[in-house]
Design an enzyme around this catalytic site. Structure first.
Site, PDB file in Angstrom:
ATOM      1  N   GLY A  16     -25.302 -46.060  86.412  1.00 29.11           N
ATOM      2  CA  GLY A  16     -24.930 -45.560  87.728  1.00 29.11           C
ATOM      3  C   GLY A  16     -25.039 -44.054  87.821  1.00 29.11           C
ATOM      4  N   VAL A  63     -18.914 -56.499  82.539  1.00 26.62           N
ATOM      5  CA  VAL A  63     -17.666 -56.316  81.801  1.00 26.62           C
ATOM      6  C   VAL A  63     -16.536 -57.187  82.338  1.00 26.62           C
ATOM      7  CG1 VAL A  63     -18.278 -53.979  81.089  1.00 26.62           C
ATOM      8  CG2 VAL A  63     -16.922 -54.320  83.173  1.00 26.62           C
ATOM      9  N   GLY A 108      -8.309 -54.363  76.316  1.00 29.07           N
ATOM     10  CA  GLY A 108      -8.179 -55.180  75.114  1.00 29.07           C
ATOM     11  C   GLY A 108      -9.116 -54.732  74.008  1.00 29.07           C
ATOM     12  N   LYS A 111      -7.760 -51.578  72.489  1.00 26.87           N
ATOM     13  CA  LYS A 111      -6.630 -51.895  71.603  1.00 26.87           C
ATOM     14  C   LYS A 111      -7.125 -52.426  70.254  1.00 26.87           C
ATOM     15  CE  LYS A 111      -2.368 -54.645  71.513  1.00 26.87           C
ATOM     16  NZ  LYS A 111      -2.714 -55.665  70.519  1.00 26.87           N
ATOM     17  N   TYR A 151     -11.696 -52.467  97.304  1.00 29.74           N
ATOM     18  CA  TYR A 151     -11.940 -51.341  96.394  1.00 29.74           C
ATOM     19  C   TYR A 151     -10.650 -50.589  96.100  1.00 29.74           C
ATOM     20  CZ  TYR A 151     -14.148 -47.083  94.546  1.00 29.74           C
ATOM     21  OH  TYR A 151     -14.523 -46.031  93.757  1.00 29.74           O
ATOM     22  N   THR A 181     -18.045 -36.952  94.969  1.00 31.35           N
ATOM     23  CA  THR A 181     -18.929 -36.279  94.022  1.00 31.35           C
ATOM     24  C   THR A 181     -20.377 -36.499  94.451  1.00 31.35           C
ATOM     25  OG1 THR A 181     -17.319 -36.670  92.262  1.00 31.35           O
ATOM     26  CG2 THR A 181     -19.534 -36.062  91.578  1.00 31.35           C
TER      27      THR A 181
END
Length: 330
Positions: A16, A63, A108, A111, A151, A181
């Site tokens: 991106g 993801v 996770g 961690k 969002y 940005t």
């Protein structure tokens, strides 16, 4: 220093706009960078120049599904998310999932790897603010069931889950609240005002301003944003930090600046203001100044010239598209 000795960082949303610039920065800082993106809004052209490098690898992956990375990880930057109104109105479920399931998966992973994770939140957590400039302590004014709710609430949940992992598991977490940005690698048709105005001006078309144009934004050049994120990641501060440029201007003023900067004579036309479009957006960057010793350095005039030059260099068939609009009300 060989590959095994380098600090290893996973950057999601790597193809991106912001993610690709972050890949560049961490490569320059001699990290081994693992880029990850499902390419639903990303573009491999943004990172094609990195593929030949031994300290960069890329995985096409969503993801929101289980994330596995082999070997040690020192840092994670979670920047995977649609980030423009057109995107998250067209793919609302994916937007919610990457902010919730995706964040959970990456927390996770952090961690399990004992890695520090920085999550990309947004000024949209403030909604249509009743306080200006917006400090981190402001809780916001968000419509959870409006068109932007998918969002806004995904990012608010993301922050809450990140802090839960920090407080309950002792995970090293950082939260950046990114304000508007801009710069090279923005998508021309991503639904945001600045690239839309540039495309319309370069084509000699009228610039489409929604409402009366008095709503304000504060635009931060991408290199300044990346510098702030880099400093925040390496800081010891776990609560959210605004990174943005407090130089506020109206959308109408921005349209006129772009007309002047492109040397065109485009007219300005007006359409109805979209639902829940924020009337004001300006960051309070006191924390960034005091904690990170950061402030924006690139002037808007300089940043616009660099951004316009990037768009001018794009293939003409991309620039000549006629479907530019910075908000889809459907």
């Amino acid at each position: 220093m060989d590959k095994q000795e380098k600090k290893r960082i996973l950057i999601t949303g790597a193809a991106g706009f912001l993610g690709s610039h972050l890949c560049d920065r961490f490569i320059a800082e001699d990290f081994h960078v693992i880029g990850m993106d499902n390419l639903i809004t990303g573009d491999l052209r943004n990172i094609a120049h990195l593929f030949k490098l031994p300290n960069f690898e890329f995985y096409q992956h969503d993801v929101s599904k289980f994330v596995h990375v082999t070997g040690q990880l020192d840092y994670i930057l979670h920047f995977a998310s649609p980030a423009s109104p057109i995107d998250y109105l067209q793919i609302p479920i994916q937007t919610l999932k990457v902010g919730s399931l995706g964040t959970h998966n990456l927390l996770g992973l952090a961690k399990s790897k004992s890695a520090r994770i920085l999550v990309a939140s947004t000024s949209e957590v403030y909604g249509d603010p009743q306080v200006s400039p917006q400090p981190e302590e402001y809780w916001g004014n968000v419509n959870p069931v409006g068109p932007r709710g998918v969002y806004d609430e995904a990012k608010r949940f993301q922050e809450a889950m990140t802090m839960a992992y920090h407080n309950f598991h002792g995970l090293e977490t950082r939260i950046v609240r990114i304000f508007n940005t801009y710069g090279p690698r923005m998508r021309l048709n991503d639904g945001r005002a600045l690239p839309t105005f540039i495309a319309q001006a370069l084509n000699g078309d009228a610039l489409t301003v929604f409402g009366d144009g008095t709503q304000t934004r504060s635009f931060c050049y991408v290199s300044d944003q990346v510098e702030g994120i880099y400093r925040l990641l390496l800081s010891d501060y776990a609560l959210p930090v605004n990174i943005g440029n407090p130089d506020e201007l109206t959308i109408l003023e921005m349209a006129q600046e772009i007309i002047n900067a492109t040397g065109k004579r485009s007219k300005i036309v007006y359409n109805a203001l979209p639902v829940d479009d924020p009337k004001q957006r300006r960051p309070d960057i006191s924390k960034a100044k005091s904690l990170l010793h950061w402030k924006p350095e690139v002037s808007r005039a300089e940043g616009l010239q660099k951004t316009i030059a990037y768009f001018k260099a794009l293939p003409q068939e991309e620039l000549k598209r006629k479907d530019f609009t910075y908000f889809n009300q459907k």
